[in-house]
Design a protein around this motif. Structure first.
Motif, PDB file in Angstrom:
ATOM      1  N   ASN A  73      37.717  13.454   7.480  1.00  0.00           N
ATOM      2  CA  ASN A  73      37.195  14.747   7.005  1.00  0.00           C
ATOM      3  C   ASN A  73      38.331  15.545   6.376  1.00  0.00           C
ATOM      4  N   SER A  74      38.001  16.665   5.777  1.00  0.00           N
ATOM      5  CA  SER A  74      38.990  17.449   5.021  1.00  0.00           C
ATOM      6  C   SER A  74      40.142  17.930   5.894  1.00  0.00           C
ATOM      7  N   GLN A  75      39.848  18.299   7.134  1.00  0.00           N
ATOM      8  CA  GLN A  75      40.901  18.780   8.040  1.00  0.00           C
ATOM      9  C   GLN A  75      41.902  17.662   8.353  1.00  0.00           C
ATOM     10  N   VAL A  76      41.390  16.464   8.617  1.00  0.00           N
ATOM     11  CA  VAL A  76      42.266  15.327   8.915  1.00  0.00           C
ATOM     12  C   VAL A  76      43.128  14.981   7.701  1.00  0.00           C
ATOM     13  N   CYS A  77      42.546  15.042   6.510  1.00  0.00           N
ATOM     14  CA  CYS A  77      43.295  14.740   5.284  1.00  0.00           C
ATOM     15  C   CYS A  77      44.464  15.704   5.100  1.00  0.00           C
ATOM     16  N   VAL A  78      44.218  16.983   5.299  1.00  0.00           N
ATOM     17  CA  VAL A  78      45.284  17.987   5.171  1.00  0.00           C
ATOM     18  C   VAL A  78      46.350  17.770   6.238  1.00  0.00           C
ATOM     19  N   GLN A  79      45.931  17.478   7.456  1.00  0.00           N
ATOM     20  CA  GLN A  79      46.888  17.248   8.540  1.00  0.00           C
ATOM     21  C   GLN A  79      47.767  16.029   8.267  1.00  0.00           C
ATOM     22  N   MET A  80      47.177  14.951   7.763  1.00  0.00           N
ATOM     23  CA  MET A  80      47.965  13.760   7.451  1.00  0.00           C
ATOM     24  C   MET A  80      48.949  14.031   6.311  1.00  0.00           C
ATOM     25  N   THR A  81      48.531  14.829   5.338  1.00  0.00           N
ATOM     26  CA  THR A  81      49.429  15.180   4.230  1.00  0.00           C
ATOM     27  C   THR A  81      50.619  15.997   4.736  1.00  0.00           C
ATOM     28  N   LEU A  82      50.342  17.005   5.558  1.00  0.00           N
ATOM     29  CA  LEU A  82      51.428  17.824   6.105  1.00  0.00           C
ATOM     30  C   LEU A  82      52.349  16.995   6.997  1.00  0.00           C
ATOM     31  N   ALA A  83      51.776  16.087   7.791  1.00  0.00           N
ATOM     32  CA  ALA A  83      52.585  15.224   8.651  1.00  0.00           C
ATOM     33  C   ALA A  83      53.494  14.332   7.816  1.00  0.00           C
ATOM     34  N   SER A  84      52.994  13.837   6.689  1.00  0.00           N
ATOM     35  CA  SER A  84      53.801  12.996   5.803  1.00  0.00           C
ATOM     36  C   SER A  84      54.981  13.785   5.236  1.00  0.00           C
ATOM     37  N   VAL A  85      54.718  15.019   4.820  1.00  0.00           N
ATOM     38  CA  VAL A  85      55.785  15.867   4.267  1.00  0.00           C
ATOM     39  C   VAL A  85      56.839  16.163   5.334  1.00  0.00           C
ATOM     40  N   LEU A  86      56.406  16.477   6.543  1.00  0.00           N
ATOM     41  CA  LEU A  86      57.355  16.776   7.626  1.00  0.00           C
ATOM     42  C   LEU A  86      58.184  15.547   7.981  1.00  0.00           C
ATOM     43  N   CYS A  87      57.553  14.377   8.023  1.00  0.00           N
ATOM     44  CA  CYS A  87      58.295  13.140   8.293  1.00  0.00           C
ATOM     45  C   CYS A  87      59.326  12.882   7.198  1.00  0.00           C
ATOM     46  N   GLY A  88      58.923  13.128   5.948  1.00  0.00           N
ATOM     47  CA  GLY A  88      59.850  12.949   4.840  1.00  0.00           C
ATOM     48  C   GLY A  88      61.034  13.892   4.918  1.00  0.00           C
ATOM     49  N   LEU A  89      60.776  15.149   5.275  1.00  0.00           N
ATOM     50  CA  LEU A  89      61.861  16.125   5.413  1.00  0.00           C
ATOM     51  C   LEU A  89      62.832  15.720   6.527  1.00  0.00           C
ATOM     52  N   ALA A  90      62.296  15.256   7.635  1.00  0.00           N
ATOM     53  CA  ALA A  90      63.152  14.830   8.750  1.00  0.00           C
ATOM     54  C   ALA A  90      63.981  13.607   8.370  1.00  0.00           C
ATOM     55  N   TYR A  91      63.341  12.632   7.736  1.00  0.00           N
ATOM     56  CA  TYR A  91      64.023  11.389   7.347  1.00  0.00           C
ATOM     57  C   TYR A  91      65.125  11.684   6.330  1.00  0.00           C
ATOM     58  N   ALA A  92      64.784  12.438   5.280  1.00  0.00           N
ATOM     59  CA  ALA A  92      65.764  12.738   4.234  1.00  0.00           C
ATOM     60  C   ALA A  92      66.879  13.630   4.762  1.00  0.00           C
ATOM     61  N   GLY A  93      66.531  14.609   5.583  1.00  0.00           N
ATOM     62  CA  GLY A  93      67.551  15.510   6.128  1.00  0.00           C
ATOM     63  C   GLY A  93      68.543  14.782   7.024  1.00  0.00           C
ATOM     64  N   PHE A  94      68.046  13.874   7.858  1.00  0.00           N
ATOM     65  CA  PHE A  94      68.935  13.138   8.771  1.00  0.00           C
ATOM     66  C   PHE A  94      69.924  12.270   8.007  1.00  0.00           C
ATOM     67  N   HIS A  95      69.432  11.469   7.062  1.00  0.00           N
ATOM     68  CA  HIS A  95      70.318  10.530   6.358  1.00  0.00           C
ATOM     69  C   HIS A  95      71.245  11.249   5.375  1.00  0.00           C
ATOM     70  N   THR A  96      70.777  12.330   4.758  1.00  0.00           N
ATOM     71  CA  THR A  96      71.641  13.079   3.844  1.00  0.00           C
ATOM     72  C   THR A  96      72.775  13.750   4.605  1.00  0.00           C
ATOM     73  N   SER A  97      72.457  14.391   5.720  1.00  0.00           N
ATOM     74  CA  SER A  97      73.497  15.067   6.503  1.00  0.00           C
ATOM     75  C   SER A  97      74.486  14.067   7.103  1.00  0.00           C
ATOM     76  N   SER A  98      74.008  12.923   7.580  1.00  0.00           N
ATOM     77  CA  SER A  98      74.922  11.933   8.161  1.00  0.00           C
ATOM     78  C   SER A  98      75.828  11.327   7.103  1.00  0.00           C
ATOM     79  N   THR A  99      75.330  11.226   5.866  1.00  0.00           N
ATOM     80  CA  THR A  99      76.169  10.688   4.783  1.00  0.00           C
ATOM     81  C   THR A  99      77.261  11.667   4.397  1.00  0.00           C
ATOM     82  N   PHE A 100      76.929  12.942   4.292  1.00  0.00           N
ATOM     83  CA  PHE A 100      77.907  13.916   3.809  1.00  0.00           C
ATOM     84  C   PHE A 100      78.773  14.498   4.932  1.00  0.00           C
ATOM     85  N   ARG A 101      78.630  13.953   6.133  1.00  0.00           N
ATOM     86  CA  ARG A 101      79.634  14.227   7.165  1.00  0.00           C
ATOM     87  C   ARG A 101      80.873  13.351   6.968  1.00  0.00           C
ATOM     88  N   LEU A 102      80.729  12.294   6.189  1.00  0.00           N
ATOM     89  CA  LEU A 102      81.831  11.371   5.937  1.00  0.00           C
ATOM     90  C   LEU A 102      82.844  11.992   4.983  1.00  0.00           C
TER      91      LEU A 102
END
Length: 316
Positions: free
Chosen positions: A135-164
């Motif tokens: 349903n529409s609510q589930v679709c929006v929730q999955m989209t937001l969850a995907s964006v949050l997962c992407g932010l966490a994944y990109a933030g972790f690897h970017t910060s760990s790289t530029f600590r070097l």
């Protein structure tokens, strides 16, 4: 102790230093870029203004199209600039931004493709439960969850790289900044970075790929039970291109991120980066939407309405 020079900026690499080839590469990249923007913008417009296309499948297609326009815009404009201009410098901040947004878009892209495989599985294998499960609510929730997962994944690897620490050479053997190329320039211990990249890539990309393949196996088994061969051909012609693009996307990314880190860069690394950063956004409009009859019909309706309004204005 050896004398190290701290790196304040990086130098990107072209495919060739021959001017004619540089112009050719820039033209190819620019054509792919403009085609991607036009194709995805058409999909966003059509799926937004045609109320018949306000379904979960086209909701995710619209999200994927918006993402693809952002994805290809992270790398191609800068690549065209370094191909045509003498300035191949990118600041540390710009390099970090490129890595963050490439990882963000790449992660969300894979999650959207996974959700779209789930959508096809539910629509074909469990059609009676489709309105409840997606349903529409589930679709929006999955989209937001995907964006949050992407932010966490990109933030972790970017910060760990530029600590070097980066020292001595500042030449990135790539037409945009990516983590494997930067790790080769680091004078810090990079084993933990390599392990985290390997594990996260294998678990995340491998998990999504396994889920998508499993979904399509169930879809194929259901489609084979359909009474008419026409319906079977239609389903197979839709699903197989999806799997091909997904395989190219994941395999090319694996070549860059999972293979052992070699100190001697090759042209294969740069070509592989094209296949996971530029080719999927370029092909997705064709594979997922522009071959779709409903998209074509909706586009024709919008064109007729637009042309009709222009004629009325001219008459008035």
């Amino acid at each position: 102790m050896p004398n190290f020079t701290t790196v304040n900026e990086f130098l990107l690499t072209r495919f060739s230093n021959v001017w004619e080839l540089r112009v050719l590469h820039a033209m190819l990249f620019l054509l792919m870029y403009l085609s991607t923007l036009m194709g995805n913008l058409l999909i966003v417009t059509v799926t937004t203004f045609d109320w018949k296309l306000h379904t979960p499948m086209y909701f995710f297609l619209r999200n994927l199209s918006v993402l693809d326009m952002c994805y290809i815009s992270v790398t191609v404009p800068k690549a065209c600039a370094i191909f045509l201009l003498d300035n191949i410098v990118i600041s540390i901040t710009g390099c970090a931004a490129q890595i963050f947004f490439v990882l963000l878009c790449c992660c969300i892209e894979l999650l959207f493709l996974t959700i779209m495989a789930l959508d096809r599985y539910v629509a074909i294998c469990q059609p009676l439960h489709y309105p409840v499960i997606l349903n529409s609510q589930v679709c929006v929730q999955m989209t937001l969850a995907s964006v949050l997962c992407g932010l966490a994944y990109a933030g972790f690897h970017t910060s760990s790289t530029f600590r070097l620490s980066f020292c001595q050479s500042n030449v990135v053997h790539q037409f945009f900044c990516d983590i494997p190329s930067l790790l080769k320039l680091s004078c810090s211990e990079i084993l933990s970075n390599e392990i985290s990249i390997f594990i996260s890539t294998v678990v995340f990309a491998g998990g999504c790929f396994a889920f998508i393949i499993t979904s399509y196996v169930h879809v194929f088994s259901t489609v084979l039970k359909l009474p008419t061969s026409g319906e079977q051909k239609k389903a197979f012609s839709t699903c197989f291109p999806h799997i091909i693009v997904l395989t190219v996307f994941i395999s090319s990314g694996a070549v860059v991120y999972v293979k052992p880190n070699s100190s001697s860069p090759t042209i294969l690394d740069m070509v592989s980066s094209v296949f996971y950063s530029i080719v999927p956004p370029f092909l997705n409009p064709v594979i997922y939407s522009l071959r779709n009859k409903q998209i074509k019909e909706a586009a024709r309706k919008i064109m007729r309405k637009t042309l009709g309004r222009e004629k009325d204005k001219i008459i008035l």
